[in-house]
Design an enzyme around this catalytic site. Structure first.
Site, PDB file in Angstrom:
ATOM      1  N   LYS A  54       0.843  -1.208   0.000  1.00  0.00           N
ATOM      2  CA  LYS A  54       0.000   0.000   0.000  1.00  0.00           C
ATOM      3  C   LYS A  54       0.872   1.249   0.000  1.00  0.00           C
ATOM      4  CE  LYS A  54      -3.863  -2.283   2.225  1.00  0.00           C
ATOM      5  NZ  LYS A  54      -4.499  -2.733   3.457  1.00  0.00           N
ATOM      6  N   GLN A  98      -4.760  -1.327   9.623  1.00  0.00           N
ATOM      7  CA  GLN A  98      -4.684  -2.674   9.044  1.00  0.00           C
ATOM      8  C   GLN A  98      -5.308  -3.697   9.989  1.00  0.00           C
ATOM      9  OE1 GLN A  98      -3.404  -3.422   5.868  1.00  0.00           O
ATOM     10  NE2 GLN A  98      -4.240  -5.457   6.288  1.00  0.00           N
ATOM     11  N   ASP A 121     -11.194   2.934   4.192  1.00  0.00           N
ATOM     12  CA  ASP A 121     -11.618   1.531   4.102  1.00  0.00           C
ATOM     13  C   ASP A 121     -13.143   1.417   4.068  1.00  0.00           C
ATOM     14  OD1 ASP A 121      -9.805  -0.497   3.765  1.00  0.00           O
ATOM     15  OD2 ASP A 121      -9.276  -0.672   5.894  1.00  0.00           O
TER      16      ASP A 121
END
Ligand code: NAD
Length: 296
Positions: A54, A98, A121
């Site tokens: 990422k 994460q 997200d």
């Protein structure tokens, strides 16, 4: 029939190019550089690989990447304090924590402490509610990538029968909401669904997000249907490690009209959509027009 292969790797490259072009214009015309902060708690090897990837792709499209690596025994208080700092940092337009988090941390609490406008997200409860009520939100990256590929392949999805297999919060449910938003007739199937093969046979669009290697065989697929395989399963075959999807590619690709392979289908789209979401969040934060074709 031999299915058209929907090349997610190539598609993701075009998404990244669009994002990079927009980022260049933002820098030149507005003096703004979008920034994505990724928070990793602990040393889960798969998470480390994702976070590295990422960060690398964020920099490649011209954005700022801020990585925060915390020890596995970091307290909830310290993690929440970091998120608060990022929420208030104007250089940070997107925040991603994460998952999974170590067991002593409350994932819901942590995710819901992110500013919804920076929740790239799309997991914050406000974004889930906004998506469910058809309002502007941050959309989870994997289903957004699937939607982009479906729109690209079909043009309009209006009136098509879509079956989503899997009802998770990160893939199945938001995927169903997005398809509904594009006027599909949507069925969500799951582990308790009766006669799954018959349900899947009614679909013009099948999205498989289960996590079971090759569980959907070709004879469940209606001739000409579009198959989006979200599953990523590691198996051993002929003494070799292999990645396979939730769909049996060999038999399904003989009946489907179009299909995403694993690897090289949905997978690459997820990070590309994370970058797209970061750009969208940055444009919204600065009252600028959102990029075309990169949001739901
Ligand atoms: P999950 O375990 O949270 O959910 C799986 C869903 O499948 C559940 O809702 C369950 O009801 C359903 N299910 C389980 N067994 C079933 C059965 N026999 N028949 C029908 N439904 C069944 O998983 P998830 O997080 O949604 O991920 C699903 C898959 O997608 C995994 O393989 C995961 O690795 C993959 N994934 C890929 C990406 C990507 O970037 N491509 C992103 C997220 C998840």
């Amino acid at each position: 029939m031999t299915a058209q292969i929907i090349d997610g790797k190539a598609f993701a490259a075009t998404v990244r190019e669009k994002v990079a072009g927009h980022v260049t214009r933002l820098k030149e015309e507005n003096g703004i550089t979008p920034g994505l902060a990724v928070v990793l708690v602990g040393e889960d090897p798969a998470s480390q690989v994702y976070v590295r990837s990422k960060g690398k792709q964020t920099v490649e499209v011209g954005m700022n990447s801020y990585e925060h690596k915390l020890d596995a025994d970091t307290s909830e208080e310290d993690l929440l304090a970091l998120i608060d700092k990022l929420n208030n940092d104007p250089a940070v337009h997107g925040i991603l924590v994460q998952l999974p988090l170590p067991g002593h941390l409350n994932e819901d609490l942590v995710i819901n402490s992110i500013d919804p406008a920076k929740d790239v997200d799309g997991f914050h409860i406000s974004n889930v509610g906004l998506l469910g009520t058809g309002q502007k939100s941050m959309v989870p990256c994997t289903p957004l990538g699937c939607l982009m590929m479906l729109r690209d392949h079909h043009g309009s999805l209006s009136g098509l029968n879509a079956v989503v297999i899997g009802r998770s919060n990160i893939v199945g449910k938001p995927m169903a909401q997005l398809l509904l938003g594009d006027s599909c007739t949507v069925t969500i199937a799951h582990s308790r669904t009766k006669d799954l093969p018959e349900v899947v046979r009614g679909a013009d669009i099948v999205v498989a997000a289960v996590g079971r290697p090759e569980m959907v065989p070709g004879d469940w697929i209606r001739e000409g249907a579009t198959v989006i395989d979200v599953g990523i399963n590691r198996i051993e075959r002929d003494g070799k490690n292999k990645l396979v999807g939730d769909v049996d590619f060999e038999s399904a690709s003989k009946v489907a009209g179009a299909i995403t392979p694993v690897p090289g289908g949905v997978g690459p789209m997820t990070i590309a959509c994370l970058l797209a979401n970061t750009l969208t969040a940055c444009c919204r934060a600065n009252g600028l027009a959102e990029p075309d074709g990169l949001t739901a």
